[in-house]
Each structure stands twice: as structure tokens, then as C-alpha cells.
Design a protein around this motif. Structure first.
Motif, PDB file in Angstrom:
ATOM      1  N   GLY A   8       1.042  -1.529  -0.519  1.00  9.60           N
ATOM      2  CA  GLY A   8       0.272   0.133  -0.008  1.00  9.60           C
ATOM      3  C   GLY A   8       0.440   1.276  -0.166  1.00  9.60           C
ATOM      4  N   GLY A   9       0.310   2.345   0.057  1.00  9.28           N
ATOM      5  CA  GLY A   9       0.980   3.596  -0.030  1.00  9.28           C
ATOM      6  C   GLY A   9       0.238   4.738  -0.819  1.00  9.28           C
ATOM      7  N   LEU A  10       0.729   5.487  -1.028  1.00  5.10           N
ATOM      8  CA  LEU A  10       0.034   6.866  -1.398  1.00  5.10           C
ATOM      9  C   LEU A  10       0.728   6.448  -3.350  1.00  5.10           C
ATOM     10  CD1 LEU A  10      -1.672   9.598  -1.386  1.00  5.10           C
ATOM     11  CD2 LEU A  10       0.329  10.879  -0.386  1.00  5.10           C
ATOM     12  N   VAL A  11      -0.527   7.383  -4.093  1.00  6.72           N
ATOM     13  CA  VAL A  11       0.362   7.594  -5.345  1.00  6.72           C
ATOM     14  C   VAL A  11      -1.230   8.716  -6.300  1.00  6.72           C
ATOM     15  CG1 VAL A  11       0.937   4.752  -5.986  1.00  6.72           C
ATOM     16  CG2 VAL A  11      -1.695   5.299  -6.062  1.00  6.72           C
ATOM     17  N   GLN A  12      -0.638   8.797  -6.836  1.00  2.00           N
ATOM     18  CA  GLN A  12      -1.670   9.828  -8.026  1.00  2.00           C
ATOM     19  C   GLN A  12      -2.665   9.255  -8.898  1.00  2.00           C
ATOM     20  OE1 GLN A  12       1.046  12.471 -10.405  1.00  2.00           O
ATOM     21  NE2 GLN A  12       1.766  13.587  -8.185  1.00  2.00           N
ATOM     22  N   PRO A  13      -4.206   9.666  -8.702  1.00  3.79           N
ATOM     23  CA  PRO A  13      -5.038   9.488  -9.518  1.00  3.79           C
ATOM     24  C   PRO A  13      -4.219   8.787 -10.948  1.00  3.79           C
ATOM     25  CG  PRO A  13      -5.708  11.585  -8.875  1.00  3.79           C
ATOM     26  CD  PRO A  13      -4.375  11.045  -8.681  1.00  3.79           C
ATOM     27  N   GLY A  14      -4.756   7.928 -11.675  1.00  2.00           N
ATOM     28  CA  GLY A  14      -4.311   7.536 -12.848  1.00  2.00           C
ATOM     29  C   GLY A  14      -3.035   6.245 -12.017  1.00  2.00           C
ATOM     30  N   GLY A  15      -1.820   6.256 -11.328  1.00  2.50           N
ATOM     31  CA  GLY A  15      -1.433   5.384 -10.719  1.00  2.50           C
ATOM     32  C   GLY A  15      -2.224   3.894 -10.791  1.00  2.50           C
ATOM     33  N   VAL A  92      -8.869   0.952   3.879  1.00  5.27           N
ATOM     34  CA  VAL A  92      -7.445   0.039   4.225  1.00  5.27           C
ATOM     35  C   VAL A  92      -7.922  -1.141   2.822  1.00  5.27           C
ATOM     36  CG1 VAL A  92      -6.266  -1.337   5.832  1.00  5.27           C
ATOM     37  CG2 VAL A  92      -7.222   1.979   6.391  1.00  5.27           C
ATOM     38  N   TYR A  93      -6.980  -2.173   2.524  1.00  5.55           N
ATOM     39  CA  TYR A  93      -7.168  -3.186   2.165  1.00  5.55           C
ATOM     40  C   TYR A  93      -7.233  -4.264   2.709  1.00  5.55           C
ATOM     41  CZ  TYR A  93      -8.207  -0.957  -2.270  1.00  5.55           C
ATOM     42  OH  TYR A  93      -9.227  -0.162  -3.443  1.00  5.55           O
ATOM     43  N   TYR A  94      -7.467  -5.123   2.789  1.00  7.01           N
ATOM     44  CA  TYR A  94      -7.740  -6.107   3.395  1.00  7.01           C
ATOM     45  C   TYR A  94      -7.823  -7.988   2.831  1.00  7.01           C
ATOM     46  CZ  TYR A  94      -8.611  -3.301   7.392  1.00  7.01           C
ATOM     47  OH  TYR A  94      -9.079  -1.983   8.444  1.00  7.01           O
ATOM     48  N   CYS A  95      -6.386  -8.939   3.256  1.00  9.86           N
ATOM     49  CA  CYS A  95      -5.970 -10.041   2.487  1.00  9.86           C
ATOM     50  C   CYS A  95      -7.498 -10.720   3.247  1.00  9.86           C
ATOM     51  CB  CYS A  95      -5.057 -10.923   2.797  1.00  9.86           C
ATOM     52  SG  CYS A  95      -4.716 -12.582   1.985  1.00  9.86           S
ATOM     53  N   GLY A 108      -4.257  -5.714   7.093  1.00 14.12           N
ATOM     54  CA  GLY A 108      -4.743  -4.460   6.200  1.00 14.12           C
ATOM     55  C   GLY A 108      -3.302  -3.346   6.302  1.00 14.12           C
ATOM     56  N   THR A 109      -3.479  -2.676   5.133  1.00 18.45           N
ATOM     57  CA  THR A 109      -2.404  -1.952   4.292  1.00 18.45           C
ATOM     58  C   THR A 109      -3.168  -0.876   3.848  1.00 18.45           C
ATOM     59  OG1 THR A 109      -0.714  -2.302   2.756  1.00 18.45           O
ATOM     60  CG2 THR A 109      -2.304  -3.504   1.782  1.00 18.45           C
ATOM     61  N   GLN A 110      -3.093   0.522   3.587  1.00 18.63           N
ATOM     62  CA  GLN A 110      -3.902   2.044   3.483  1.00 18.63           C
ATOM     63  C   GLN A 110      -3.377   1.920   1.657  1.00 18.63           C
ATOM     64  OE1 GLN A 110      -5.215   4.554   5.288  1.00 18.63           O
ATOM     65  NE2 GLN A 110      -6.419   5.239   3.609  1.00 18.63           N
TER      66      GLN A 110
END
Length: 115
Positions: A8-15, A92-95, A108-110
Motif C-alpha cells: 500500500g501507499g500514496l499514489v496519484q490518480p491514474g497510478g 484500507v485493503y484486507y486480505c 490491512g494495508t492503507q
């Protein structure tokens, strides 16, 4: 038994981002593997799933065509490739691993999509 998400992380739209979920204590090959997400103030929702038998996959309408779930049994890992990311994918994305009564969750990962 453990599921550990990363990527996870911070990305710009379209990334793009690729999330990984490494399992220990059980074999992902014997489980239906799922990715869920939960945005602030919203319920947790199923994003993508891959069956333990065959190659059946499910995608939520909101991500179909942009996200791809896959599994590497040799690495005991499940992936979620996310392309063309949108601000509304922020969560937050969970497996999750499920087989009969057994139901395991990662921590979870943001994922944050913002310019």
C-alpha cells in the motif's frame, strides 16, 4: 496462521499499485482468497476473489477491468494488481482466506489515491 499484506501507499490518480498478501501456517492453494477494502465511514466490501479450485475470479463492478487478483502457490502469496487508480479507491485493503469454517484476516494495508 498469519496473513501479512504489503504494497500500500500514496499514489496519484491514474497510478498503479500491487498489493501482496503472504500467508503462513496454511497453504493458500486450499483456500478461497479474497481482497476486501474499507473506506472511512463505509462498510467493508469485497473487491476481488479467486477460487481455490480452478481459476474462477470475481471482481466488484467498481474495479472490474482495473484490478487483477492472482495467486502464486509456490510463494504462498496472493496479489492484487491495481491500475488506473481513482480517489474513490482510497481505503484500507484486507486480505482474507476462507475454507469452510476457517476464516483468516490480515491486518490491512492503507491505499491512498490523491494528487
Amino acid at each position: 496462521v498469519q496473513l501479512v499484506e504489503s504494497g500500500g501507499g500514496l499514489v496519484q490518480p491514474g497510478g498503479s499499485l500491487r498489493l501482496s498478501c503472504v500467508a503462513s501456517g496454511f497453504a493458500v492453494s486450499g483456500y478461497g482468497m479474497n481482497w476486501y477494502r474499507q473506506a472511512p465511514g463505509k462498510e467493508r466490501e469485497l473487491v476481488a476473489a479467486i477460487a481455490n479450485v480452478g481459476d474462477g475470479r470475481y471482481y466488484a463492478d467498481s474495479v472490474r477491468g482495473r484490478f487483477t487478483i492472482s495467486r502464486d502457490n509456490a510463494k504462498n502469496t496472493v496479489y492484487l494488481q491495481m491500475n488506473s487508480l481513482k480517489p474513490e479507491d482510497t481505503a484500507v485493503y484486507y486480505c482474507n482466506a476462507r475454507s469452510g469454517p476457517r476464516n483468516y484476516w490480515g491486518q490491512g494495508t492503507q491505499v491512498t489515491i490523491s494528487s
